[in-house]
Design an enzyme around this catalytic site. Structure first.
Site, mmCIF file in Angstrom:
data_model
loop_
_atom_site.group_PDB
_atom_site.id
_atom_site.type_symbol
_atom_site.label_atom_id
_atom_site.label_comp_id
_atom_site.label_asym_id
_atom_site.label_seq_id
_atom_site.Cartn_x
_atom_site.Cartn_y
_atom_site.Cartn_z
ATOM 1 C CG HIS A 188 0.459 6.558 5.607
ATOM 2 N ND1 HIS A 188 1.586 7.174 6.081
ATOM 3 C CD2 HIS A 188 0.793 5.258 5.434
ATOM 4 C CE1 HIS A 188 2.563 6.279 6.188
ATOM 5 N NE2 HIS A 188 2.117 5.097 5.804
ATOM 6 C CD GLN A 213 3.594 5.740 2.595
ATOM 7 O OE1 GLN A 213 2.582 5.214 2.167
ATOM 8 N NE2 GLN A 213 4.571 5.063 3.155
ATOM 9 N N GLY A 227 0.837 -1.196 0.000
ATOM 10 C CA GLY A 227 0.000 0.000 0.000
ATOM 11 C C GLY A 227 0.868 1.240 0.000
ATOM 12 C CG HIS A 254 -0.060 1.069 7.342
ATOM 13 N ND1 HIS A 254 0.914 0.635 8.221
ATOM 14 C CD2 HIS A 254 0.545 1.958 6.508
ATOM 15 C CE1 HIS A 254 2.057 1.260 7.927
ATOM 16 N NE2 HIS A 254 1.863 2.062 6.896
ATOM 17 C CD GLU A 255 -0.967 2.430 2.855
ATOM 18 O OE1 GLU A 255 -0.611 3.624 2.790
ATOM 19 O OE2 GLU A 255 -0.167 1.515 3.090
ATOM 20 C CB CYS A 264 5.619 2.042 7.236
ATOM 21 S SG CYS A 264 5.068 3.597 6.508
ATOM 22 C CG LEU A 265 6.722 1.183 1.093
ATOM 23 C CD1 LEU A 265 6.125 1.460 -0.272
ATOM 24 C CD2 LEU A 265 7.807 0.126 0.994
HETATM 25 ZN ZN ZN Z 1 3.020 3.283 5.748
#
Ligand code: ZN
Length: 179
Positions: free
Chosen positions: A148, A45, A40, A144-145, A102-103
């Site tokens: 964000h 991000q 995701g 999670h997204e 997480c990226l």
């Molecule tokens: Zn993340």
């Protein structure tokens, strides 16, 4: 965008109009997510504080997902990738703990407790209303997204002990982001 960048703490603006800019952004985000082998990615991000996220759990063989459309269980793989605009997530009551990365936090993973099942309403890239329920990895990824998009990061949902154990690594990320 790595932890330390202010945009990661910025709540995303509602998207009023799905124009070429939004379509190009969604396609960039898919590319970035696949390149990083993530499941995701949120607009923050890639530096944009907007209510837009992309999700694709089809390659996560070891972590099953479940999905329902209009109450009927479907194969999540056939629905991927999901491009969710202005998503709203309703959390189920049952909780589940699982590993997340997480990226925006390279090389950091943690056990995070989230709702086991969620109900999502959003718009797709054509402006159609989409509504589904999700559990397993997909349910977790959507939460999670969606966090964000509201400027919330998974470190906010770690136990204080887990966060304390990561303090050194987090400090280094913030220092690197300022270089
Ligand atoms: Zn993340």
């Amino acid at each position: 965008m790595i932890y330390g960048e202010p945009v990661l703490r910025t709540k995303g603006k509602q998207i009023e109009k799905i124009d070429d800019d939004i379509r190009a952004l969604a396609s960039d985000m898919l590319e970035t997510m696949y390149e990083a082998s993530g499941v995701g990615l949120a607009a923050q991000q890639v530096g944009r504080a907007l209510q837009l996220t992309v999700v694709d759990v089809s390659d996560a063989e070891s972590r099953p997902s479940r999905m329902w459309l209009a109450g009927e269980e479907v194969d999540p793989k056939e629905q991927m990738p999901l491009i969710l605009i202005n998503p709203e997530v309703q959390l189920g009551e049952e909780l589940e703990t699982g590993t997340e990365g997480c990226l925006s936090f390279p090389e950091i993973t943690a056990e995070i407790t989230r709702a086991a099942k969620v109900k999502v309403t959003a718009q797709d890239l054509q402006g159609n209303r989409v509504e589904f329920e999700a559990a397993g990895l997909l349910g977790r990824a959507v939460q999670h997204e969606s966090d964000h998009l509201n400027g919330i990061l998974f470190i906010d949902r770690m136990t204080s002990a887990a966060k304390a154990a990561l303090a050194g690594k987090l400090k280094r990320l913030v220092a690197d982001s300022k270089k």
